[in-house]
Every structure is written in structure tokens, then in C-alpha cells.
Design a protein around this motif. Structure first.
Motif, short mmCIF file in Angstrom:
data_model
loop_
_atom_site.label_atom_id
_atom_site.label_comp_id
_atom_site.label_asym_id
_atom_site.label_seq_id
_atom_site.Cartn_x
_atom_site.Cartn_y
_atom_site.Cartn_z
N ARG A 57 0.83 -1.20 0.00
CA ARG A 57 0.00 0.00 0.00
C ARG A 57 0.87 1.26 0.00
O ARG A 57 0.57 2.23 -0.67
CB ARG A 57 -0.93 0.02 1.22
N VAL A 58 1.96 1.22 0.77
CA VAL A 58 2.89 2.35 0.78
C VAL A 58 3.57 2.48 -0.58
O VAL A 58 3.74 3.59 -1.11
CB VAL A 58 3.96 2.16 1.90
N TYR A 59 3.94 1.34 -1.16
CA TYR A 59 4.57 1.32 -2.49
C TYR A 59 3.68 1.99 -3.53
O TYR A 59 4.12 2.87 -4.28
CB TYR A 59 4.85 -0.14 -2.87
N VAL A 60 2.43 1.57 -3.57
CA VAL A 60 1.48 2.13 -4.54
C VAL A 60 1.28 3.62 -4.29
O VAL A 60 1.27 4.43 -5.23
CB VAL A 60 0.14 1.37 -4.48
N SER A 61 1.13 3.99 -3.03
CA SER A 61 0.92 5.39 -2.69
C SER A 61 2.12 6.25 -3.10
O SER A 61 1.94 7.36 -3.63
CB SER A 61 0.68 5.53 -1.18
N PHE A 62 3.31 5.73 -2.88
CA PHE A 62 4.53 6.48 -3.22
C PHE A 62 4.64 6.74 -4.72
O PHE A 62 4.85 7.88 -5.15
CB PHE A 62 5.77 5.72 -2.73
N PHE A 63 4.50 5.69 -5.52
CA PHE A 63 4.70 5.84 -6.96
C PHE A 63 3.54 6.55 -7.65
O PHE A 63 3.72 7.16 -8.70
CB PHE A 63 4.96 4.48 -7.61
N ARG A 64 2.34 6.49 -7.07
CA ARG A 64 1.21 7.23 -7.63
C ARG A 64 1.20 8.67 -7.17
O ARG A 64 0.59 9.53 -7.81
CB ARG A 64 -0.11 6.55 -7.24
N GLY A 65 1.86 8.94 -6.05
CA GLY A 65 1.79 10.27 -5.46
C GLY A 65 2.99 11.16 -5.70
O GLY A 65 3.02 12.30 -5.18
N THR A 66 3.97 10.69 -6.48
CA THR A 66 5.16 11.51 -6.77
C THR A 66 5.38 11.59 -8.28
O THR A 66 5.01 10.66 -9.01
CB THR A 66 6.41 10.92 -6.10
N PRO A 67 5.99 12.67 -8.78
CA PRO A 67 6.20 12.83 -10.22
C PRO A 67 7.16 11.78 -10.79
O PRO A 67 8.16 11.42 -10.14
CB PRO A 67 6.80 14.24 -10.34
N LEU A 68 6.87 11.31 -11.98
CA LEU A 68 7.72 10.31 -12.63
C LEU A 68 9.14 10.82 -12.83
O LEU A 68 10.11 10.09 -12.60
CB LEU A 68 7.11 9.90 -13.98
N ILE A 69 9.29 12.07 -13.23
CA ILE A 69 10.63 12.62 -13.48
C ILE A 69 11.44 12.62 -12.18
O ILE A 69 12.65 12.34 -12.20
CB ILE A 69 10.54 14.04 -14.08
N ALA A 70 10.79 12.91 -11.05
CA ALA A 70 11.49 12.89 -9.76
C ALA A 70 11.91 11.47 -9.40
O ALA A 70 13.00 11.26 -8.85
CB ALA A 70 10.59 13.47 -8.67
N GLN A 71 11.07 10.51 -9.72
CA GLN A 71 11.40 9.11 -9.45
C GLN A 71 12.61 8.66 -10.29
O GLN A 71 13.50 7.95 -9.79
CB GLN A 71 10.20 8.22 -9.76
N LEU A 72 12.65 9.07 -11.54
CA LEU A 72 13.77 8.71 -12.41
C LEU A 72 15.07 9.33 -11.92
O LEU A 72 16.11 8.66 -11.87
CB LEU A 72 13.48 9.16 -13.86
N PHE A 73 15.02 10.59 -11.53
CA PHE A 73 16.21 11.26 -11.01
C PHE A 73 16.67 10.61 -9.70
O PHE A 73 17.86 10.42 -9.46
CB PHE A 73 15.93 12.75 -10.78
N PHE A 74 15.68 10.30 -8.83
CA PHE A 74 16.00 9.67 -7.55
C PHE A 74 16.69 8.32 -7.76
O PHE A 74 17.67 7.99 -7.08
CB PHE A 74 14.71 9.48 -6.75
N LEU A 75 16.18 7.56 -8.74
CA LEU A 75 16.74 6.25 -9.02
C LEU A 75 18.13 6.33 -9.64
O LEU A 75 19.05 5.61 -9.22
CB LEU A 75 15.79 5.48 -9.97
#
Length: 222
Positions: A57-75
């Protein structure tokens, strides 16, 4: 200088199409890996597996609730500072992983909803016949849920294709990156990004047509 150079715009399209396979391969790989992760998450949520359920549930909330570009940069730029072993990861791989994780959060909800749409009585009957939970899902529930999930999953794939355009920010040479580089070299951003819009529009239109045909084929069986 001309406001819009048709010659430059037309001449740039073949160069951009040379990198179409990068965009498509990135999108297809992200769809495959995303579906695998999404299916596992959906089964965990549906069964409410202890410990794993709140994590998903936290996983889904995190990836649905943050911008994709921020996720790519973070990764790609952030995690390497914590895990030095990731420094060997190339931009294409990082983009596929990022897109897969992001898409899986959306597809998990789609698959979970499709599973819930299957009559509860069928699940109870399968379990009463001696099937395990996984056997019941594989033989009874998932084949029926797939027909319900196909339209939404097709939309998820379209979102993945559009989201793949952000991979240029990591250094992946694909359609968007080509437009950026060529447009900057000739100071013709208007023409370059007009081409980007046309190419993506064409790709998505083809995907939408294929989606409708697939839906018609699936519905004709029922």
C-alpha cells in the motif's frame, strides 16, 4: 529566419525515427516488468498478506503520489550515492526500471479491481474443490480478470510510451533527446518539437486502434 521551416521539420523526421526502436523497446520492457510486479502486488492486496500488505500500500501510494521525473532522477542520480554498486547502471536500464515501478503502481490497482469483479462464488467453489489460492487465481480468476483489465492496461501502456519521453533527462538517446539536440543545434525548437508531437500522436493513435480491435476480439468470445 523563417518562423517555421517545413524543410527542416520534414528532414528531421527520418533522423528521429531512427531512434523509434529505443522508445518502443523501453516501453515494451517497462510494460512487461511492470505487469509482473503489478500482478504480484494485486495478489498480495487481494489476499491481504500480513506484513506484505501494508508495504504494498505504501509502495502504490509512493509511486502514484510523486512525479515520474522525480522518481527517475532519484533512481539514477540519488540511489547511487547510497548504493555504489548501482554506478554501473546505464541510463536506459534506469529508465526501464523507473517506468516499470511507476507503471506497476497504477496497473496493480487495475488488476486488483479486475480480480474483484470476478464472482466471489467462483473463488469459493474453486477453494472448496481443493485448489490452493494460487491455483484458483491462475486457473479461474486471472483469465476472467484479464478481459476486464485489458482496456485499462492498454491505457497504462499508452502512458508508459508517453512517459518514456522523460528518459532523455537521464541521457537516453531517443525521440525526445534527438529533438532536443537537433533543435538546439539549429535553433529550430518549434520544428523539432512539432515533429515530436506528430510522431507520438501517430504512435498513440496506432496503439488506440490496436486496443479497440483487441477489445472487440475479447468481447466477441462472450
Amino acid at each position: 529566419m523563417e518562423v517555421f521551416s517545413f524543410k527542416f521539420a520534414v528532414g528531421l523526421i527520418p533522423l528521429m525515427l531512427k531512434y523509434l526502436h529505443v522508445t518502443l523497446s523501453m516501453s515494451v520492457l517497462s510494460l512487461i516488468f511492470g505487469l509482473m510486479v503489478a500482478t504480484v502486488i494485486a495478489l498480495i492486496v487481494q489476499a491481504k498478506v500480513k506484513i506484505l500488505y501494508p508495504i504494498t500500500r505504501v509502495y502504490v501510494s509512493f509511486f502514484r503520489g510523486t512525479p515520474l521525473i522525480a522518481q527517475l532522477f532519484f533512481l539514477y542520480f540519488g540511489l547511487v550515492q547510497i548504493f555504489p554498486s548501482l554506478r554501473g547502471m546505464d541510463a536506459f536500464t534506469a529508465a526501464v526500471i523507473g517506468l516499470s515501478l511507476n507503471a506497476s503502481a497504477y496497473m496493480a490497482e487495475t488488476i486488483r479491481g479486475a480480480i474483484s469483479s470476478v464472482d466471489k462464488g467462483q473463488r469459493e467453489a474453486a477453494l472448496s474443490c481443493g485448489m490452493t489460492y494460487l491455483q484458483m487465481m491462475r486457473r479461474i480468476v486471472l483469465p476472467q480478470a484479464a478481459r476486464v483489465a485489458i482496456p485499462a492496461l492498454s491505457n497504462n501502456f499508452i502512458d508508459i510510451i508517453k512517459g518514456s519521453s522523460l528518459a532523455f533527462a537521464l541521457g537516453v538517446t531517443e525521440i525526445m533527446a534527438t529533438a532536443q539536440m537537433e533543435g538546439a543545434a539549429a535553433y529550430r525548437f518549434f520544428e523539432a518539437f512539432t515533429d515530436v508531437i506528430i510522431i507520438y500522436w501517430a504512435i498513440i493513435s496506432i496503439m488506440s486502434f490496436a486496443q479497440k480491435k483487441l477489445e472487440q476480439k475479447l468481447n466477441s468470445a462472450y
